[in-house]
Structure formats: structure tokens, C-alpha cells
Enzyme design. Structure first.
Site, PDB file in Angstrom:
ATOM      1  N   ARG A  30     -17.292 -40.200 -87.281  1.00  0.00           N
ATOM      2  CA  ARG A  30     -17.404 -41.154 -86.170  1.00  0.00           C
ATOM      3  C   ARG A  30     -16.032 -41.510 -85.605  1.00  0.00           C
ATOM      4  NH1 ARG A  30     -22.074 -43.741 -84.762  1.00  0.00           N
ATOM      5  NH2 ARG A  30     -23.844 -43.092 -86.001  1.00  0.00           N
ATOM      6  N   ARG A  34     -16.973 -46.369 -80.178  1.00  0.00           N
ATOM      7  CA  ARG A  34     -16.805 -47.686 -79.572  1.00  0.00           C
ATOM      8  C   ARG A  34     -15.571 -48.443 -80.027  1.00  0.00           C
ATOM      9  NH1 ARG A  34     -22.541 -50.009 -80.831  1.00  0.00           N
ATOM     10  NH2 ARG A  34     -22.331 -48.492 -82.509  1.00  0.00           N
ATOM     11  N   ARG A  43     -17.091 -43.908 -71.185  1.00  0.00           N
ATOM     12  CA  ARG A  43     -18.524 -44.119 -71.356  1.00  0.00           C
ATOM     13  C   ARG A  43     -19.102 -45.034 -70.278  1.00  0.00           C
ATOM     14  NH1 ARG A  43     -22.884 -45.947 -75.095  1.00  0.00           N
ATOM     15  NH2 ARG A  43     -24.368 -46.160 -73.435  1.00  0.00           N
ATOM     16  N   ASP A  79     -24.865 -36.328 -80.641  1.00  0.00           N
ATOM     17  CA  ASP A  79     -25.521 -37.194 -81.610  1.00  0.00           C
ATOM     18  C   ASP A  79     -26.573 -36.366 -82.352  1.00  0.00           C
ATOM     19  OD1 ASP A  79     -25.807 -40.166 -82.506  1.00  0.00           O
ATOM     20  OD2 ASP A  79     -27.854 -39.445 -82.315  1.00  0.00           O
ATOM     21  N   TYR A 155     -36.015 -41.656 -88.912  1.00  0.00           N
ATOM     22  CA  TYR A 155     -36.089 -42.361 -87.622  1.00  0.00           C
ATOM     23  C   TYR A 155     -37.387 -42.021 -86.887  1.00  0.00           C
ATOM     24  CZ  TYR A 155     -31.125 -43.621 -87.998  1.00  0.00           C
ATOM     25  OH  TYR A 155     -29.932 -44.146 -88.403  1.00  0.00           O
TER      26      TYR A 155
END
Ligand code: 1CP
Length: 350
Positions: A30, A34, A43, A79, A155
Site C-alpha cells: 500500500r 491516501r 485522485r 485493486d 467480501y
């Protein structure tokens, strides 16, 4: 060993295969995201999936960690859920994946298709080809990745992220055939996706099984290990080594070492020296600084990196990384302190 002069690609691939290196290479899970103001600027205003489809922007944020934080490898920006809508699943990111119609029935699994990924997500491979062309001159290695079948299924069945994935675990007990069929389709998807990434220029690939650590060892042996072994057996590992990451897996370490992967990425709760002993020269290790430690003063980060490097020397090969992804809100100085300490001589072989 100290006089070996390796470029970053050779250093990374040799460490992954357990061949002699001058020092451990370093990158971060990662590493784009962010916590970087430069990521947030690129973004800005785009939905996450549109962002992943934008080749120019995805290339730009993939490369940001090289200069901004001193990473020595690039992981393609994408992703684990990017290939999933092509199976016929409607999903959104908020910010994690949210599935419109969680998968609970055999009919839903039957309707899932394994698409030709070169057609359903052509941009992923274009991003990889562009990155590889950019990185070739710098001799920086390029990594591809995929979510492992169990984590994708977690998920898809639950519908979104969860602390304990109760629906998924209920399906293991109450509808094992449905879950088995779902995992089989996802395994096919993952193999095809990773193969196509290698063909597009990925020099190593990482399989993220973030949620498999929820299981007991016997459940893991039944529900997770066979998929890992199948993926490892089907990939062209001589061309691109396979790294396996399972979060929260100290109780499963011996089983992760049997996955067939070239490198096992261990989380921060694992004692790296103990992992090296148990690996007994069969696989290389990656990890395992606590991502929370990047909030600490640089001296403390450097001290801990020195200890991790020293422990990693007992492994067949060692790639320095965190024990999980960079946390949102992490100070960039902490990330830089980590790569700087990794690149310095402290803890290296005399
Ligand atoms: O800007 C944003 O708001 C989007 C946040 C974001 C980002 C930056 C998401 C949504 N995905 C990503 C990129 C991403 N995801 C990468 C890119 C490359 C890099 O490492 O720099 C990678 C490798 C992933 C992998 C990923 N996505 C995993 C496995 C690894 C892990 O961290 O455990 C998982 C579980 C996901 C699902 C996901 N996608 C996004 C989020 C916020 C999540 C987690 C959801 C949750 O907490 O359950």
C-alpha cells in the site's frame, strides 16, 4: 558477498529466489495511497474505479513512491477488486469494496463468469506495459498482484469489509458446496489475472490473502491452502516469483510455508527469526515492521529496521517491507525513515 554490486531488479529477484545479495531490498505494501498528498491531488474528484481505469493517472501514482518515499520496487496501482465486475458482480468502493448483491446461493455462483481479462480490464495490462517501459532504464522491479480466492470470497459473501466475516464463516459450515464452487471460480480468475500481468511485464507477483488469518489451522488447510498450491503450480514462477501475504497468520505460519510460493510475507506479530528457522531454507521471507511504528520517531524506526534486517539474515532471502499496508494518515517522514534505514548498512552482513 559485500562486494556484489546489484541493481534493484537483480537484488529483488535474487532475494526472492534465495540467491546471494548485498542487502535486503525494500518496498511497502500500500505504498501508493491516501497518506500521500500527491496521490490525493491526482485522485481528486474521480471515483476509485474510474481512477484505476485511467492509465496515465494510475502510472503516475504507481511511480510516486520511488521519489517521494524511496521505495525500491513499484507495485502496479489497481485493486484486488478491479477484475471482479467482469465476472458479473456489481460493486462500488466506499472506500473499500461494497457488493450490491452479496453472493449467498448456488445460482449466483453459477452465473459468475471468468472473463478474458485482456478484454474486461485491458487498462491493467496497459498500465503494466507503460510502467515496465519507464522502469527498465532505472532497473526498478515491477510487481503485479491479485487478491487470493478466500479474501475475494470473503467480501463477495459478506457484501463488504468486516471484522469477523460472520456470513462467510456461516457459509463454510452451512453451505460448503456453494463456497467451494465460488472459490474454484475465483482461483481460475486469479491464475488468469496473474498470468496476464506477468505477460504484460510484471517481474514478480503478490497474492494478498488478507482475511485467511481468521481461520483455524485445520480450516485453513481445507479452505485456503489448496488454492494457494494450485495458483503456485500454475504460474510461471521461473519468470516471475510469487509472494504470498496472509495477515494475522502467526498460528498458520507452517501452512503458509507449504503454499508453493517463493516468498512468504509475514505480518508484524510474527517473530522473523523464528519464521526463518521454520522456513529452513525452503522459501524467502518478506516483512515485517509494524505499520503503526511509522508514526514513531525516526531513531526508533531505524533501530527496529536494524533488528528486522539482522533477523532476516537467517532466511534464505529477505525483502524488507511492513507487516501490513501503510495506514492512512501515516506521516511521510516515517515512511522515508523506514526506507532510509533499510538502505543503510546497519544490520547487513559484515
Ligand atoms: O483513494 C481511495 O480512497 C481508495 C483507497 C484504495 C487504494 C489506494 C483502495 C480501496 N484500494 C487501493 C489500492 C490498493 N489496494 C493497492 C495498490 C497498490 C499499493 O499497494 O500501493 C493494493 C495492493 C490493494 C490491495 C487490497 N485492496 C487488499 C489487500 C491488501 C491489504 O491491504 O490487506 C484489500 C483487502 C483491498 C480491498 C480494499 N480496497 C480499497 C480499500 C480501502 C480496501 C480495504 C477494505 C477493508 O478495509 O476491508
Amino acid at each position: 558477498m559485500a562486494q556484489l554490486q546489484l541493481d534493484p531488479t537483480e537484488r529483488f529477484l535474487r532475494a526472492a529466489r534465495g540467491e546471494p545479495v548485498d542487502r535486503a531490498p525494500v518496498w511497502l505494501m500500500r505504498q501508493a495511497g491516501r497518506y500521500l498528498a500527491e496521490y490525493r491531488a491526482v485522485r481528486d474528484g474521480l471515483s476509485f474505479l474510474d481512477f484505476c481505469r485511467d492509465v496515465e493517472k494510475s502510472v503516475e501514482v504507481s511511480l510516486q513512491p520511488l521519489e517521494l518515499v524511496g521505495s525500491e520496487a513499484v507495485i502496479v496501482f489497481s485493486d484486488i477488486f478491479v477484475p471482479v465486475p467482469g465476472m458479473g458482480v456489481e460493486l462500488d468502493f466506499a472506500p473499500g469494496p461494497v457488493v450490491a448483491d452479496p453472493i449467498r446461493s448456488a445460482a449466483q455462483v453459477d452465473r459468475l463468469v471468468v472473463p478474458d481479462l485482456r478484454e474486461s480490464v485491458p487498462y491493467v495490462f496497459e498500465i503494466l506495459r507503460t510502467l515496465r517501459a519507464e522502469l527498465e532504464g532505472l532497473r526498478i522491479p515491477l510487481l503485479g498482484f491479485a487478491g487470493a480466492p478466500f479474501t475475494l470470497a470473503a467480501y463477495l459473501v459478506e457484501g463488504r469489509g468486516s471484522r469477523d466475516f460472520a456470513q462467510l464463516r456461516r457459509m463454510m459450515r452451512e453451505a460448503p458446496d456453494i463456497l467451494r464452487a465460488l472459490l474454484a471460480k475465483l482461483t481460475e480468475l486469479v491464475v488468469a489475472h496473474l498470468e496476464a500481468q506477468v505477460e504484460a511485464g510484471a517481474q514478480a507477483v503478490q497474492l494478498f490473502d488478507t482475511w485467511a488469518g481468521l481461520l483455524t489451522p485445520s480450516e485453513y488447510r481445507e479452505w485456503v491452502l489448496p488454492a494457494h498450491r494450485e495458483i503456485a503450480a500454475k504460474l510461471p514462477r521461473a519468470q516471475a516469483p510469487l509472494i504470498l501475504y496472509v495477515k494475522g497468520s502467526s498460528h498458520l505460519l507452517d501452512l503458509t510455508l507449504e503454499s508453493g510460493a517463493d516468498v512468504v510475507s509475514v505480518d508484524w506479530r510474527v517473530d522473523l527469526a523464528d519464521a526463518a528457522r521454520r522456513a529452513a531454507g525452503r522459501v524467502s521471507l518478506q516483512g515485517n515492521l509494524d505499520p503503526g511504528l511509522l508514526f514513531a520517531p525516526p531513531e526508533l524506526i531505524a533501530e527496529r529496521v536494524g533488528e528486522i534486517k539482522a533477523a532476516g539474515r537467517a532466511a534464505r532471502g529477505h525483502i524488507l517491507n511492513l507487516g501490513h499496508g501503510v495506514l492512512p494518515g501515516t506521516p511521510v517522514e516515517g515512511v522515508r525513515a523506514f526506507t532510509q534505514a533499510a538502505r543503510s548498512a546497519a544490520g547487513d552482513a559484515p
